[in-house]
Design an enzyme around this catalytic site. Structure first.
Site, PDB file in Angstrom:
ATOM      1  N   ARG A 141       0.835  -1.217   0.000  1.00  0.00           N
ATOM      2  CA  ARG A 141       0.000   0.000   0.000  1.00  0.00           C
ATOM      3  C   ARG A 141       0.862   1.255   0.000  1.00  0.00           C
ATOM      4  O   ARG A 141       0.521   2.252  -0.638  1.00  0.00           O
ATOM      5  CB  ARG A 141      -0.959  -0.022   1.199  1.00  0.00           C
ATOM      6  CG  ARG A 141      -2.079  -1.025   0.978  1.00  0.00           C
ATOM      7  CD  ARG A 141      -3.171  -0.902   2.012  1.00  0.00           C
ATOM      8  NE  ARG A 141      -4.263  -1.812   1.733  1.00  0.00           N
ATOM      9  CZ  ARG A 141      -4.939  -2.489   2.661  1.00  0.00           C
ATOM     10  NH1 ARG A 141      -4.626  -2.356   3.937  1.00  0.00           N
ATOM     11  NH2 ARG A 141      -5.926  -3.287   2.316  1.00  0.00           N
TER      12      ARG A 141
ATOM     13  N   ARG B 185       0.888   0.646 -11.760  1.00  0.00           N
ATOM     14  CA  ARG B 185       0.024   0.752 -10.575  1.00  0.00           C
ATOM     15  C   ARG B 185      -1.075  -0.315 -10.623  1.00  0.00           C
ATOM     16  O   ARG B 185      -1.324  -1.004  -9.635  1.00  0.00           O
ATOM     17  CB  ARG B 185      -0.592   2.147 -10.573  1.00  0.00           C
ATOM     18  CG  ARG B 185      -1.236   2.592  -9.288  1.00  0.00           C
ATOM     19  CD  ARG B 185      -2.567   1.980  -9.019  1.00  0.00           C
ATOM     20  NE  ARG B 185      -3.080   2.453  -7.739  1.00  0.00           N
ATOM     21  CZ  ARG B 185      -4.041   1.875  -7.081  1.00  0.00           C
ATOM     22  NH1 ARG B 185      -4.620   0.796  -7.531  1.00  0.00           N
ATOM     23  NH2 ARG B 185      -4.433   2.372  -5.938  1.00  0.00           N
TER      24      ARG B 185
ATOM     25  N   LYS C  23      -2.942 -11.210  -0.195  1.00  0.00           N
ATOM     26  CA  LYS C  23      -4.225 -11.567   0.429  1.00  0.00           C
ATOM     27  C   LYS C  23      -4.431 -13.083   0.403  1.00  0.00           C
ATOM     28  O   LYS C  23      -4.934 -13.663   1.367  1.00  0.00           O
ATOM     29  CB  LYS C  23      -5.374 -10.834  -0.283  1.00  0.00           C
ATOM     30  CG  LYS C  23      -5.343  -9.342  -0.008  1.00  0.00           C
ATOM     31  CD  LYS C  23      -6.452  -8.575  -0.708  1.00  0.00           C
ATOM     32  CE  LYS C  23      -6.376  -7.096  -0.299  1.00  0.00           C
ATOM     33  NZ  LYS C  23      -7.307  -6.250  -1.055  1.00  0.00           N
TER      34      LYS C  23
ATOM     35  N   ASN D 199     -11.694  -3.118   0.179  1.00  0.00           N
ATOM     36  CA  ASN D 199     -11.579  -2.414   1.453  1.00  0.00           C
ATOM     37  C   ASN D 199     -11.998  -0.960   1.185  1.00  0.00           C
ATOM     38  O   ASN D 199     -11.202  -0.140   0.715  1.00  0.00           O
ATOM     39  CB  ASN D 199     -10.131  -2.504   1.965  1.00  0.00           C
ATOM     40  CG  ASN D 199      -9.983  -1.896   3.338  1.00  0.00           C
ATOM     41  OD1 ASN D 199     -10.663  -0.920   3.669  1.00  0.00           O
ATOM     42  ND2 ASN D 199      -9.107  -2.453   4.147  1.00  0.00           N
TER      43      ASN D 199
ATOM     44  N   GLU E 205     -10.046   2.639  -0.054  1.00  0.00           N
ATOM     45  CA  GLU E 205     -10.395   3.325  -1.316  1.00  0.00           C
ATOM     46  C   GLU E 205     -10.777   4.790  -1.052  1.00  0.00           C
ATOM     47  O   GLU E 205     -10.332   5.693  -1.765  1.00  0.00           O
ATOM     48  CB  GLU E 205     -11.572   2.619  -2.001  1.00  0.00           C
ATOM     49  CG  GLU E 205     -11.193   1.267  -2.574  1.00  0.00           C
ATOM     50  CD  GLU E 205     -12.313   0.626  -3.395  1.00  0.00           C
ATOM     51  OE1 GLU E 205     -13.173   1.360  -3.931  1.00  0.00           O
ATOM     52  OE2 GLU E 205     -12.334  -0.612  -3.495  1.00  0.00           O
TER      53      GLU E 205
ATOM     54  N   THR F 130      -7.550  -2.286 -11.028  1.00  0.00           N
ATOM     55  CA  THR F 130      -6.659  -2.974 -10.081  1.00  0.00           C
ATOM     56  C   THR F 130      -7.398  -4.173  -9.488  1.00  0.00           C
ATOM     57  O   THR F 130      -6.845  -5.265  -9.339  1.00  0.00           O
ATOM     58  CB  THR F 130      -6.218  -2.008  -8.953  1.00  0.00           C
ATOM     59  OG1 THR F 130      -5.637  -0.844  -9.547  1.00  0.00           O
ATOM     60  CG2 THR F 130      -5.203  -2.670  -8.013  1.00  0.00           C
TER      61      THR F 130
ATOM     62  N   GLU G 144      -6.624  -8.191  -9.626  1.00  0.00           N
ATOM     63  CA  GLU G 144      -6.616  -9.050  -8.424  1.00  0.00           C
ATOM     64  C   GLU G 144      -7.519 -10.266  -8.632  1.00  0.00           C
ATOM     65  O   GLU G 144      -7.135 -11.405  -8.340  1.00  0.00           O
ATOM     66  CB  GLU G 144      -7.093  -8.258  -7.193  1.00  0.00           C
ATOM     67  CG  GLU G 144      -6.109  -7.213  -6.719  1.00  0.00           C
ATOM     68  CD  GLU G 144      -6.559  -6.542  -5.416  1.00  0.00           C
ATOM     69  OE1 GLU G 144      -6.999  -7.238  -4.492  1.00  0.00           O
ATOM     70  OE2 GLU G 144      -6.459  -5.298  -5.327  1.00  0.00           O
TER      71      GLU G 144
HETATM   72  O1  PRE Z   1      -5.194  -2.028  -0.783  1.00  0.00           O
HETATM   73  C1  PRE Z   1      -5.865  -3.007  -1.121  1.00  0.00           C
HETATM   74  O2  PRE Z   1      -6.267  -3.837  -0.319  1.00  0.00           O
HETATM   75  C2  PRE Z   1      -6.212  -3.198  -2.538  1.00  0.00           C
HETATM   76  O3  PRE Z   1      -6.822  -4.207  -2.872  1.00  0.00           O
HETATM   77  C3  PRE Z   1      -5.890  -2.138  -3.526  1.00  0.00           C
HETATM   78  C4  PRE Z   1      -7.099  -1.238  -3.806  1.00  0.00           C
HETATM   79  C5  PRE Z   1      -6.594  -0.129  -4.752  1.00  0.00           C
HETATM   80  O4  PRE Z   1      -6.781  -0.248  -5.983  1.00  0.00           O
HETATM   81  O5  PRE Z   1      -5.995   0.794  -4.242  1.00  0.00           O
HETATM   82  C6  PRE Z   1      -8.156  -2.032  -4.458  1.00  0.00           C
HETATM   83  C7  PRE Z   1      -9.174  -2.584  -3.737  1.00  0.00           C
HETATM   84  C8  PRE Z   1      -9.430  -2.267  -2.320  1.00  0.00           C
HETATM   85  O6  PRE Z   1     -10.774  -1.985  -2.116  1.00  0.00           O
HETATM   86  C9  PRE Z   1      -8.587  -1.164  -1.821  1.00  0.00           C
HETATM   87  C10 PRE Z   1      -7.574  -0.621  -2.537  1.00  0.00           C
END
Ligand code: PRE
Length: 267
Positions: A16, A155, A166, A192, A196, A243, A247
């Site tokens: 992060r 990114r 995860k 999360n 976001e 993103t 995932e």
């Molecule tokens: O930080 C995370 O846990 C991510 O999965 C990355 C990310 C992002 O694109 O920044 C994507 C999904 C989550 O809801 C939060 C942030």
């Protein structure tokens, strides 16, 4: 982030932090692009007569850049994904033996075509300072577009590290969801909303701060170089959703590269 040390790369806090750092690059790159006109001829297919090439001027410029960068080993790094994976060249520098961090199919997860489409169709028209052509700047526009595309691509594909982290932290949950092909469940588990929301808020502040002259008091500043809300919207509508797509695509295939004994443990 040290790709020679897998344990640092799969620490979600480190990932992060790296994503936060990439915001700076992306915001500055978009600000750089915003000083130019929209320049549609850069994106029009076969607008310029380029021998043996079918595509836009940007496609051609990006391909030439990727050919050069592949020779300096750019695409051996696990966080760099080419837009033209079938046309890049072998590195001239000797190969690096990176430790295995991601699953063996990771390089096949590539959403660069989607990135190029939303960049050209959605971002460029919104951030350009004016609609129309500026003949003397077509080359500058394309080089800045390449900077933007490469930063955004890096990114978004970092989602693979997020997903692997995860997965490693909750194999029981993910193995079940993957076996059921439960895309909605995977999406819910990787989301999360608080993270976001924080990203969007921070981007508005970064857009406000980086787009002005910091030596002038706020009231003396001319208009910000780019509307901060546009940067936040680009993230909200495109960068974060893609993103997440990376995932999910990565996780859906994750059991291809898992030991049968390990899977059996969670049945
Ligand atoms: O930080 C995370 O846990 C991510 O999965 C990355 C990310 C992002 O694109 O920044 C994507 C999904 C989550 O809801 C939060 C942030």
């Amino acid at each position: 982030m040290d790709f020679m040390k897998p344990e640092t790369v799969l620490d979600l806090n480190n990932i992060r932090q790296a994503l936060v750092r990439m915001e700076d690059t992306i915001v500055f790159d978009l600000i750089e692009r915003s000083q130019f006109y929209s320049s549609p001829s850069v994106y029009e297919r076969n607008k310029f007569n380029i021998p043996d090439f079918d595509g836009s001027f940007l496609d051609w410029a990006l391909l030439q850049m990727e050919k050069a960068h592949s020779q300096i080993r750019r695409y051996e790094a696990p966080d760099e994904i080419p837009f033209f994976p079938n046309q890049i060249l072998k590195p001239i520098l000797p190969s690096i033996n990176y430790p295995k961090i991601l699953a063996k199919y990771a390089a096949d997860i590539n959403v660069n075509d989607d990135i190029k489409k939303f960049y050209v169709n959605e971002i460029v028209p919104q951030i350009s300072c004016k609609d129309g052509e500026q003949q003397e700047n077509l080359g500058s526009v394309s080089t800045q577009d390449i900077e933007c595309l490469q930063a955004i691509s890096r990114r978004i594909h970092f989602g693979k590290f997020v997903a692997e982290s995860k997965y490693q932290n909750d194999k029981g949950l993910y193995i079940k969801l993957i076996q059921k092909g439960d895309i909605a469940g995977i999406e819910a588990s990787i989301t999360n909303s608080a993270v976001e929301q924080k990203i969007i808020e921070r981007l508005v502040i970064k857009g406000q701060s980086y787009g002005v002259d910091p030596s002038l008091r706020y009231s003396q500043n001319p208009q910000s170089k780019i509307q901060p809300e546009i940067i936040a919207k680009v993230y909200k509508d495109w960068i974060i959703p893609l993103t997440k797509k990376v995932e999910i695509d990565y996780l859906l295939r994750r059991l291809e590269d898992e030991d049968e004994d390990e899977i059996a443990k969670y049945q």
